[in-house]
Design a protein around this motif. Sequence first.
Motif, short mmCIF file in Angstrom:
data_model
loop_
_atom_site.label_atom_id
_atom_site.label_comp_id
_atom_site.label_asym_id
_atom_site.label_seq_id
_atom_site.Cartn_x
_atom_site.Cartn_y
_atom_site.Cartn_z
N ALA A 104 0.83 -1.20 0.00
CA ALA A 104 0.00 0.00 0.00
C ALA A 104 0.87 1.25 0.00
O ALA A 104 2.05 1.21 0.33
CB ALA A 104 -0.92 0.00 1.23
N LYS A 232 -13.33 5.03 1.72
CA LYS A 232 -13.53 5.29 0.29
C LYS A 232 -14.98 5.66 0.00
O LYS A 232 -15.90 5.28 0.71
CB LYS A 232 -13.16 4.06 -0.51
N ALA A 238 -11.30 1.83 -5.69
CA ALA A 238 -10.12 1.85 -4.82
C ALA A 238 -10.55 1.96 -3.35
O ALA A 238 -11.45 2.70 -3.01
CB ALA A 238 -9.23 3.02 -5.17
N GLN A 239 -9.88 1.20 -2.48
CA GLN A 239 -10.20 1.21 -1.07
C GLN A 239 -9.38 2.26 -0.33
O GLN A 239 -8.67 1.96 0.62
CB GLN A 239 -9.93 -0.19 -0.48
N HIS A 240 -9.46 3.49 -0.79
CA HIS A 240 -8.71 4.57 -0.16
C HIS A 240 -9.36 4.95 1.17
O HIS A 240 -10.58 5.03 1.28
CB HIS A 240 -8.68 5.79 -1.09
N THR A 242 -8.91 7.62 4.62
CA THR A 242 -8.23 8.76 5.23
C THR A 242 -8.79 9.03 6.62
O THR A 242 -10.01 8.99 6.83
CB THR A 242 -8.41 10.04 4.39
N GLU A 260 -4.25 5.73 3.63
CA GLU A 260 -3.68 4.52 3.02
C GLU A 260 -4.41 4.21 1.72
O GLU A 260 -5.64 4.29 1.64
CB GLU A 260 -3.79 3.33 3.96
N GLN A 261 -3.64 3.86 0.70
CA GLN A 261 -4.16 3.43 -0.60
C GLN A 261 -3.57 2.06 -0.91
O GLN A 261 -2.40 1.94 -1.28
CB GLN A 261 -3.76 4.43 -1.68
#
Length: 291
Positions: A104, A232, A238-240, A242, A260-261
Amino acid sequence: MAYVPGVALLAALAVGCSTGADSDANGTDSKAGTPTVTPAPPGKYLTLPAPCRAVPRSTLKDLLPGAAELPGDQQDKVFRGSAAVTYDTDRKVGCSWKADGPNATRSLSVDLERVVSYDPAVSDDDRADTVYAKKEKAAGLSASAPPGPPDEKDKKDKKGEASEGSGKAKDPADGDADATDSADPSPSGSDDASSGGSTGGTPGSSSSPEEALPSRILDDLGDAAFLQDLPKKAGSTAQHHTVSVVFRTSNVVVTVRYAEQPALVTQVPDGRELQEKAQALARKLAEALSE
């Protein structure tokens, strides 16, 4: 006798000056009852620390695990950070870091704002509190919000009361409560949970997004603080994820963002870990400011 008029003139001037002085004195006395405004006290902080040196290298290694695997020069560049563009470093500064790991990409940013009130009747601290309150409101939180997730017992009691309501007209408010109870309380939503469970993820990935606590007020950080959890967006591949922690200490407002990305869309970021590390860093910054 030729000098007598000159003496009389000097005497007249003396009387005139005396009268003018009395007049000024009377004018001053006439304002004696005017209330005096006492300037509000200044804030505790007159300067801000260098943001890119505010986070110790050891902490950065923990927050950016991929950086430790980089060659020397690249590693130094990552840990050095990138300073935010600002035109007044006494009022606002910031720094960001980013590192690509094998599983990641993690990014971190720290922003510090020193608030100054130009209203003598409003202190720097009060003005900073207003700035912080706007951020808290924008996050959809308030000081009366519960510090943690809903109590499971309360949720079961509400469901029980709804099921026992035979023969009674249902209160619309109860319907809203039931809808809330039936929804997934996790900030990630049921889609993330199902995607994480169906794929099984990969070693080291989070087993379930529900493990992360929701956005909330924090009562053990600075003078006021909150945490905002932003997984996300719905429909995103995408499972971004924050996490932001914002806190105020005297007339300084600090914002920590940690994200995390994952490298694969099947991986789900560990929201609880992101929250814990973001809060730990925020506490270190608060302690450093108070020294």
